[in-house]
Design an enzyme around this catalytic site. Structure first.
Site, PDB file in Angstrom:
ATOM      1  N   ASP A   1       8.641  -2.375   6.401  1.00 38.61           N
ATOM      2  CA  ASP A   1       8.108  -1.267   7.208  1.00 38.61           C
ATOM      3  C   ASP A   1       7.193  -0.451   6.307  1.00 38.61           C
ATOM      4  OD1 ASP A   1       7.781   0.570   9.396  1.00 38.61           O
ATOM      5  OD2 ASP A   1       9.175   1.930   8.427  1.00 38.61           O
TER       6      ASP A   1
ATOM      7  N   TYR B   1       1.256   4.428   8.966  1.00 39.94           N
ATOM      8  CA  TYR B   1       0.303   3.429   9.451  1.00 39.94           C
ATOM      9  C   TYR B   1      -0.224   3.793  10.849  1.00 39.94           C
ATOM     10  CZ  TYR B   1       1.309  -0.238   5.915  1.00 39.94           C
ATOM     11  OH  TYR B   1       1.425  -0.991   4.769  1.00 39.94           O
TER      12      TYR B   1
ATOM     13  N   CYS C   1       8.495  -2.734  11.969  1.00 41.50           N
ATOM     14  CA  CYS C   1       7.472  -1.707  12.171  1.00 41.50           C
ATOM     15  C   CYS C   1       6.712  -2.083  13.439  1.00 41.50           C
ATOM     16  CB  CYS C   1       6.528  -1.699  10.965  1.00 41.50           C
ATOM     17  SG  CYS C   1       5.159  -0.539  11.109  1.00 41.50           S
TER      18      CYS C   1
ATOM     19  N   THR D   1       4.162  -0.688  14.618  1.00 41.62           N
ATOM     20  CA  THR D   1       2.717  -0.575  14.408  1.00 41.62           C
ATOM     21  C   THR D   1       2.172  -1.839  13.738  1.00 41.62           C
ATOM     22  OG1 THR D   1       3.085   1.798  14.110  1.00 41.62           O
ATOM     23  CG2 THR D   1       0.940   0.933  13.452  1.00 41.62           C
TER      24      THR D   1
ATOM     25  N   CYS E   1       9.082   3.190  17.554  1.00 43.22           N
ATOM     26  CA  CYS E   1       8.732   3.309  16.125  1.00 43.22           C
ATOM     27  C   CYS E   1      10.055   3.371  15.374  1.00 43.22           C
ATOM     28  CB  CYS E   1       7.913   4.576  15.880  1.00 43.22           C
ATOM     29  SG  CYS E   1       7.691   4.976  14.121  1.00 43.22           S
TER      30      CYS E   1
ATOM     31  N   HIS F   1      10.850   4.513  12.556  1.00 42.40           N
ATOM     32  CA  HIS F   1      11.190   5.803  11.933  1.00 42.40           C
ATOM     33  C   HIS F   1      12.085   6.623  12.859  1.00 42.40           C
ATOM     34  CE1 HIS F   1       8.193   4.946   8.879  1.00 42.40           C
ATOM     35  NE2 HIS F   1       8.440   6.095   8.284  1.00 42.40           N
TER      36      HIS F   1
HETATM   37  N1  DGL Z   1       7.912   2.714  11.449  1.00 46.68           N
HETATM   38  C1  DGL Z   1       6.646   2.332  11.948  1.00 46.68           C
HETATM   39  C2  DGL Z   1       6.702   1.840  13.375  1.00 46.68           C
HETATM   40  O1  DGL Z   1       7.717   1.310  13.779  1.00 46.68           O
HETATM   41  C3  DGL Z   1       5.413   3.100  11.688  1.00 46.68           C
HETATM   42  C4  DGL Z   1       5.376   4.478  11.238  1.00 46.68           C
HETATM   43  C5  DGL Z   1       4.027   4.772  10.620  1.00 46.68           C
HETATM   44  O2  DGL Z   1       3.810   4.288   9.524  1.00 46.68           O
HETATM   45  O3  DGL Z   1       3.209   5.418  11.293  1.00 46.68           O
HETATM   46  O4  DGL Z   1       5.740   1.905  14.094  1.00 46.68           O
END
Ligand code: DGL
Length: 213
Positions: free
Chosen positions: A7, A39, A69, A71, A176, A178
């Site tokens: 990630d 990202y 991730c 993204t 996401c 996070h």
């Molecule tokens: N954890 C990531 C996701 O699932 C991206 C967070 C980021 O880097 O903007 O999209």
């Protein structure tokens, strides 16, 4: 079994923790790209190139690489599969199909990064599973950074979640990884008006199926 988890930041550790529960004997290596997180505000080309660079250590001997991730999955998984055809990859995507099966109100909220929400893959999911639904996409553009830096503005999260519930969403999709870290907080703010879903458990099942093939 060797699982590689990637990630941009700490979302990968949330997914790795869930994988440890499913595969207690697996060797799980997590890599991230904290120098370049988030990202979610970057271009497709940037996300492809950063993800490709970051996963290099995992390409050596992972049975499967999990792009933990949304993204990176949305923007880079196709390029990576084309570039490394012998490597198995699993991506993570917003659970639109599951949300569609759960919503009674025919209204869902998708919390995800701007890059995910703009992506062709995400729009493909909406066309396939969500075309008859009202889809609310609240502005979560600051969330990944807040969570990464452990500097969470609870007023922003609370206002966002309360608004999507007031606007009728009865399912909230965490798109996401996070946000997995604040799932309990989001459940609390939804206060029974919406169920909150994310794919940690489903990923374990997908890994099993892929490795048995
Ligand atoms: N954890 C990531 C996701 O699932 C991206 C967070 C980021 O880097 O903007 O999209």
């Amino acid at each position: 079994m060797k699982l590689g988890v990637f990630d941009s930041g700490i979302g990968g550790e949330a997914v790795a923790a869930a994988l440890y529960t499913t595969f207690p004997d697996a060797s799980i290596v997590t890599v991230n790209d904290r120098a370049n997180v988030p990202y979610g505000n970057k271009s497709k080309e940037e996300v492809i190139s950063l993800t490709d660079a970051a996963i290099q250590p995992l390409l050596i001997d992972s049975d499967v690489i999990i792009l933990a991730c949304n993204t990176a999955t949305a923007l880079a998984i196709e390029s990576l599969r084309a570039r490394y055809p012998y490597q198995k990859f699993i991506g993570i995507e917003p659970m639109i199909k599951t949300a569609a099966s759960l919503t009674a109100a025919r209204t869902i909220a998708v919390c995800a990064t701007p890059a995910t929400l703009r992506s062709e893959r995400y729009h493909g999911l909406i066309d396939k599973y969500g075309s008859s639904l009202k889809i609310i996409e609240p502005d979560c553009s600051t969330w990944a950074n807040m969570i990464e830096n452990n500097d969470i503005n609870h007023q922003i999260i609370k206002a966002t979640i309360q608004k999507v519930c007031e606007d009728g969403a009865d399912v909230i999709v965490l798109g996401c990884t996070h946000y997995h870290w604040i799932k309990d907080t989001i459940i609390e703010y939804a206060n029974g008006r919406a169920v909150v879903i994310e794919p940690s458990e489903a990923i374990g099942r997908r890994v099993r199926v892929l490795l048995e093939q």
